[in-house]
Design a protein around this motif. Sequence first.
Motif, PDB file in Angstrom:
ATOM      1  N   ASN A   1       3.882  15.632 -10.926  1.00 32.51           N
ATOM      2  CA  ASN A   1       2.553  15.100 -10.640  1.00 32.51           C
ATOM      3  C   ASN A   1       2.043  15.745  -9.353  1.00 32.51           C
ATOM      4  O   ASN A   1       2.344  15.282  -8.258  1.00 32.51           O
ATOM      5  CB  ASN A   1       2.603  13.585 -10.490  1.00 32.51           C
ATOM      6  N   PRO A   2       1.279  16.830  -9.472  1.00 32.93           N
ATOM      7  CA  PRO A   2       0.833  17.558  -8.272  1.00 32.93           C
ATOM      8  C   PRO A   2       0.075  16.698  -7.279  1.00 32.93           C
ATOM      9  O   PRO A   2       0.035  17.016  -6.080  1.00 32.93           O
ATOM     10  CB  PRO A   2      -0.068  18.649  -8.851  1.00 32.93           C
ATOM     11  N   ALA A   3      -0.492  15.579  -7.735  1.00 27.85           N
ATOM     12  CA  ALA A   3      -1.270  14.725  -6.838  1.00 27.85           C
ATOM     13  C   ALA A   3      -0.407  14.078  -5.762  1.00 27.85           C
ATOM     14  O   ALA A   3      -0.937  13.566  -4.767  1.00 27.85           O
ATOM     15  CB  ALA A   3      -1.988  13.647  -7.640  1.00 27.85           C
ATOM     16  N   VAL A   4       0.904  14.096  -5.945  1.00 32.56           N
ATOM     17  CA  VAL A   4       1.798  13.483  -4.965  1.00 32.56           C
ATOM     18  C   VAL A   4       1.565  14.048  -3.571  1.00 32.56           C
ATOM     19  O   VAL A   4       1.576  13.314  -2.580  1.00 32.56           O
ATOM     20  CB  VAL A   4       3.271  13.701  -5.393  1.00 32.56           C
ATOM     21  N   LEU A   5       1.314  15.342  -3.494  1.00 35.01           N
ATOM     22  CA  LEU A   5       1.176  15.974  -2.174  1.00 35.01           C
ATOM     23  C   LEU A   5      -0.217  15.806  -1.585  1.00 35.01           C
ATOM     24  O   LEU A   5      -0.466  16.239  -0.457  1.00 35.01           O
ATOM     25  CB  LEU A   5       1.540  17.460  -2.269  1.00 35.01           C
ATOM     26  N   ASP A   6      -1.098  15.181  -2.320  1.00 38.39           N
ATOM     27  CA  ASP A   6      -2.442  14.887  -1.809  1.00 38.39           C
ATOM     28  C   ASP A   6      -2.621  13.404  -1.534  1.00 38.39           C
ATOM     29  O   ASP A   6      -3.746  12.925  -1.386  1.00 38.39           O
ATOM     30  CB  ASP A   6      -3.505  15.363  -2.809  1.00 38.39           C
ATOM     31  N   LEU A   7      -1.521  12.652  -1.466  1.00 35.87           N
ATOM     32  CA  LEU A   7      -1.591  11.213  -1.268  1.00 35.87           C
ATOM     33  C   LEU A   7      -2.225  10.888   0.083  1.00 35.87           C
ATOM     34  O   LEU A   7      -1.689  11.258   1.131  1.00 35.87           O
ATOM     35  CB  LEU A   7      -0.177  10.626  -1.326  1.00 35.87           C
ATOM     36  N   PRO A   8      -3.359  10.179   0.086  1.00 37.10           N
ATOM     37  CA  PRO A   8      -3.987   9.826   1.368  1.00 37.10           C
ATOM     38  C   PRO A   8      -3.281   8.644   2.017  1.00 37.10           C
ATOM     39  O   PRO A   8      -2.588   7.862   1.342  1.00 37.10           O
ATOM     40  CB  PRO A   8      -5.417   9.460   0.970  1.00 37.10           C
ATOM     41  N   LEU A   9      -3.476   8.498   3.296  1.00 34.46           N
ATOM     42  CA  LEU A   9      -2.847   7.395   4.014  1.00 34.46           C
ATOM     43  C   LEU A   9      -3.269   6.052   3.424  1.00 34.46           C
ATOM     44  O   LEU A   9      -2.465   5.112   3.359  1.00 34.46           O
ATOM     45  CB  LEU A   9      -3.201   7.463   5.502  1.00 34.46           C
ATOM     46  N   SER A  10      -4.489   5.945   2.964  1.00 34.91           N
ATOM     47  CA  SER A  10      -4.976   4.680   2.409  1.00 34.91           C
ATOM     48  C   SER A  10      -4.201   4.257   1.161  1.00 34.91           C
ATOM     49  O   SER A  10      -4.148   3.077   0.824  1.00 34.91           O
ATOM     50  CB  SER A  10      -6.468   4.792   2.068  1.00 34.91           C
ATOM     51  N   ALA A  11      -3.594   5.239   0.467  1.00 32.94           N
ATOM     52  CA  ALA A  11      -2.826   4.939  -0.746  1.00 32.94           C
ATOM     53  C   ALA A  11      -1.346   4.741  -0.467  1.00 32.94           C
ATOM     54  O   ALA A  11      -0.571   4.501  -1.401  1.00 32.94           O
ATOM     55  CB  ALA A  11      -3.020   6.061  -1.763  1.00 32.94           C
ATOM     56  N   TYR A  12      -0.951   4.828   0.765  1.00 33.62           N
ATOM     57  CA  TYR A  12       0.446   4.653   1.149  1.00 33.62           C
ATOM     58  C   TYR A  12       0.718   3.149   1.209  1.00 33.62           C
ATOM     59  O   TYR A  12       0.617   2.522   2.261  1.00 33.62           O
ATOM     60  CB  TYR A  12       0.686   5.321   2.497  1.00 33.62           C
ATOM     61  N   ARG A  13       1.077   2.580   0.063  1.00 34.28           N
ATOM     62  CA  ARG A  13       1.217   1.128  -0.045  1.00 34.28           C
ATOM     63  C   ARG A  13       2.672   0.661  -0.018  1.00 34.28           C
ATOM     64  O   ARG A  13       2.928  -0.539  -0.127  1.00 34.28           O
ATOM     65  CB  ARG A  13       0.541   0.632  -1.326  1.00 34.28           C
TER      66      ARG A  13
END
Length: 536
Positions: A350-362
């Motif tokens: 899932n390439p989106a893993v490396l674009d995880l924003p801080l707001s999504a760090y749950r």
Amino acid sequence: MHAHMVKRWAATAAATLLALAPTIGTAQAQEARGQGLDGPGCRAVTSLGRVRGVAQDGRCAFLGVPYAAAPTGANRFRPPQPAAPWRGTLAATEAKPGCPEDLSAGGEGVEDCLHLNVWAPRTGGGPKPVMVFLHGGADELGSAEDAVYDGGRLAVRGDAVVVNLDYRLGILGWTELGGLDPAYAGSGNNGLRDERAALEWVHRHIAGFGGDPSDVTVFGQSAGAVSISATLAGDHPERLFRRAIIESGPGYLVHTADSARRTAQHVFTTGGITSVADLDRLTTRQLLDLQQQAQGGLSGPAAAVFFGPYIDGSLVPGPVVERIAAGSAREVDVMAGSNENETDYWALFNPAVLDLPLSAYRTLPAVLADRKQQMYDHYAANRPGLAEGRVVNAMLTDQTERVPTLRLAEAQSHWRPTHVYQFDWHVPYVPGLPAAQNLGAAHTLELPFVFGGLDLGAFPRGAATVAEQRPALTRLSDRMMGAWTDFARCGEPGWPAYTPDARATRIWDLEPTVQYAPHDDERALWDAYDFPDWAF
């Protein structure tokens, strides 16, 4: 390598095993000691019968040797039973299928899967140190037959006997059925029991392959390393092995009893299961279907560690790091480590893993929630110019792997010399490529170096990098194989032991170094966090 392995991350019987443990390395070992490889061919002698292997470049390979009875029929969902002796000579010349695994990996494998493989160098001499490997795969994927785990190169490089094995996965090995029937209490740790049964087999029979049953090192990666961590928390782990190497599998990933019950109940509810008989009627394929359905819709840590060992009060008496701090493994030498960019691995899927924003760090725990921005700013200041997603992943790597590993190492260091490493090498970055094409030192990346195969084909530009840099990468692999086997032989991998004051850490890169307390300011940010169970 293991592109197939990561869609998701990773009581009577206990008394019986512990009752047998004191005999390990005594009568049976003495009976077999000195037998070694028999004659000019690849033949071994055990108390179960003779074994014929196959010659491979200066070593013998014995493939598909049963270490326990088939966990089928009346043995399904039961603790492993002893392997029966055989007549004549067992032909161990071809690998056997692994255990049934998640349908995302093709649903391959068979339930009659409790086999191990042995690689023994033909160098003669006295009994050799023994290294037993436990594979990863979130306890639902993976097989000892994966080419990356071929122990032949490591056996020759370190003049050691190398063993790997299959153990039950998913529902078959890691689902607690005691809530359906008290007679099955503890079945949620049957995979762990399989691994212990294999270690007992090694103690009883490895002398026939030239190994020293009194000098056994267990090493494992990811889920396999979590199992080792769980075993270190048990009673007298030194009866199973003298040394342990933990690669990216800290003990905080061992489940609590409550989470094991919740996981099991979720499986039962998903499949309308009300009795063990309901499960027993299901075919292997139907069990794998149920397993996939039960995990459907789950995300984050609950999906990553759905299956795994749990604190059952007997095999695993209590929380791992607490038990280790109290001296449960005081007779065991430990080496533990992690990779610099563990969570980059998930970008392969899932390439989106490396674009995880801080707001999504749950997944940051409540105790640290009010410090999230402050912690991010600290990590970002140490990585000027790095994109937000990369910084968040550095925090995730510390939360899931690095800091828990250091906690375990610190706890053990009060009892025995303990060594810590960090694997930093990665395929060189290429400016302008998407983040998912520029992975760092991701989860699993050290394995091709530890086993010497240098198969980096699962990683972007990995195969091309090996072709371009083979001499340098071969040197790095040779050094790592030397360190792993030196540790197995004498408990000294070649760098200073880890202590809470100095925190000596081997950094594995093209030019390995020793650093003292690397990124210690970031490690300290997690001091308020106890790393509770992440399970479902």
